[in-house]
Design an enzyme around this catalytic site. Sequence first.
Site, PDB file in Angstrom:
ATOM      1  N   ASP A  13      97.602  21.901  21.218  1.00 28.04           N
ATOM      2  CA  ASP A  13      96.749  21.207  20.247  1.00 28.04           C
ATOM      3  C   ASP A  13      97.093  21.787  18.871  1.00 28.04           C
ATOM      4  O   ASP A  13      98.091  22.513  18.732  1.00 28.04           O
ATOM      5  CB  ASP A  13      95.258  21.348  20.609  1.00 28.04           C
ATOM      6  CG  ASP A  13      94.722  22.760  20.409  1.00 28.04           C
ATOM      7  OD1 ASP A  13      95.527  23.686  20.131  1.00 28.04           O
ATOM      8  OD2 ASP A  13      93.499  22.951  20.525  1.00 28.04           O
ATOM      9  N   CYS A  70      96.868  26.515  23.089  1.00 24.21           N
ATOM     10  CA  CYS A  70      95.789  26.177  22.152  1.00 24.21           C
ATOM     11  C   CYS A  70      95.409  27.480  21.451  1.00 24.21           C
ATOM     12  O   CYS A  70      96.152  28.459  21.540  1.00 24.21           O
ATOM     13  CB  CYS A  70      94.622  25.471  22.834  1.00 24.21           C
ATOM     14  SG  CYS A  70      93.761  26.408  24.105  1.00 24.21           S
ATOM     15  N   THR A  72      93.078  29.725  22.029  1.00 21.77           N
ATOM     16  CA  THR A  72      92.822  30.825  22.964  1.00 21.77           C
ATOM     17  C   THR A  72      93.549  30.663  24.294  1.00 21.77           C
ATOM     18  O   THR A  72      93.668  31.628  25.049  1.00 21.77           O
ATOM     19  CB  THR A  72      91.320  30.881  23.290  1.00 21.77           C
ATOM     20  OG1 THR A  72      90.943  29.593  23.823  1.00 21.77           O
ATOM     21  CG2 THR A  72      90.487  31.193  22.062  1.00 21.77           C
ATOM     22  N   HIS A 103     101.871  35.988  42.706  1.00 20.51           N
ATOM     23  CA  HIS A 103     100.764  35.840  43.660  1.00 20.51           C
ATOM     24  C   HIS A 103     100.197  34.431  43.717  1.00 20.51           C
ATOM     25  O   HIS A 103      99.743  33.985  44.759  1.00 20.51           O
ATOM     26  CB  HIS A 103      99.615  36.804  43.304  1.00 20.51           C
ATOM     27  CG  HIS A 103      99.911  38.231  43.636  1.00 20.51           C
ATOM     28  ND1 HIS A 103      98.935  39.187  43.790  1.00 20.51           N
ATOM     29  CD2 HIS A 103     101.088  38.866  43.851  1.00 20.51           C
ATOM     30  CE1 HIS A 103      99.488  40.357  44.086  1.00 20.51           C
ATOM     31  NE2 HIS A 103     100.803  40.189  44.105  1.00 20.51           N
ATOM     32  N   HIS A 139      99.710  35.228  50.354  1.00 23.71           N
ATOM     33  CA  HIS A 139      99.557  34.459  49.115  1.00 23.71           C
ATOM     34  C   HIS A 139      99.634  32.960  49.390  1.00 23.71           C
ATOM     35  O   HIS A 139      98.914  32.174  48.783  1.00 23.71           O
ATOM     36  CB  HIS A 139     100.604  34.884  48.086  1.00 23.71           C
ATOM     37  CG  HIS A 139     100.427  36.303  47.638  1.00 23.71           C
ATOM     38  ND1 HIS A 139      99.208  36.797  47.236  1.00 23.71           N
ATOM     39  CD2 HIS A 139     101.290  37.347  47.584  1.00 23.71           C
ATOM     40  CE1 HIS A 139      99.323  38.074  46.934  1.00 23.71           C
ATOM     41  NE2 HIS A 139     100.579  38.435  47.140  1.00 23.71           N
TER      42      HIS A 139
HETATM   43  C1  RB5 Z   1      90.388  24.332  18.623  1.00 27.82           C
HETATM   44  O1  RB5 Z   1      89.602  24.604  17.556  1.00 27.82           O
HETATM   45  C2  RB5 Z   1      90.162  25.327  19.752  1.00 27.82           C
HETATM   46  O2  RB5 Z   1      88.901  25.150  20.261  1.00 27.82           O
HETATM   47  C3  RB5 Z   1      91.226  25.127  20.808  1.00 27.82           C
HETATM   48  O3  RB5 Z   1      92.482  25.328  20.260  1.00 27.82           O
HETATM   49  C4  RB5 Z   1      91.165  26.008  22.037  1.00 27.82           C
HETATM   50  O4  RB5 Z   1      91.256  27.356  21.728  1.00 27.82           O
HETATM   51  C5  RB5 Z   1      90.067  25.708  22.986  1.00 27.82           C
HETATM   52  O5  RB5 Z   1      89.874  26.373  24.005  1.00 27.82           O
END
Ligand code: RB5
Length: 159
Positions: A13, A70, A72, A103, A139
């Site tokens: 994203d 993304c 996180t 695993h 596994h």
């Molecule tokens: C976008 O603002 C952020 O929420 C997205 O990149 C991601 O980290 C969501 O889990």
Amino acid sequence: MKNNKCKIAIASDHGGWHLKEILKPFLKDLGYGYTDFGTSSEESVDYPDFALALAEAVRTGEYKKGILVCETGLGMSMAANKIPGIRAALCNDIFTAKMSREHNDANILAIGGRIVEEEPAKEIVKIWLQTKFSNASRHKQRIKKIKEIENKFMRSSKG
Ligand code: RB5
């Protein structure tokens, strides 16, 4: 020389776009081809749209492995793991990346573009792509149980 390395699906994203653009040439350096499923800028988009497009392509077998980025890695991994047959692993460190292949036979790597610096991110990707599933029966048994959970909650096992 023939390049036997599989083609990688990659998507992000807006929060992961910058790291995705760094990882693309890095994949080439490692000898992998890739298909970019978007996004194409830092304009705000919804991560589930990109997770779905990439995960469907992995589910069908068109791509054996995918990378989702993304901010996180959380939203991408959550969305991708809703698709049957997908084992998306959120790996913001090298040990988790290695274990997710050995695993869990993860077929998607999710990574946090605003969590991991560029060089460690490259190392995570490299280790993840190069580590094989251990094939140990314990596994395999556990992955089979994941599949059974999917089957229990799916109306139909067909796509
Ligand atoms: C976008 O603002 C952020 O929420 C997205 O990149 C991601 O980290 C969501 O889990």
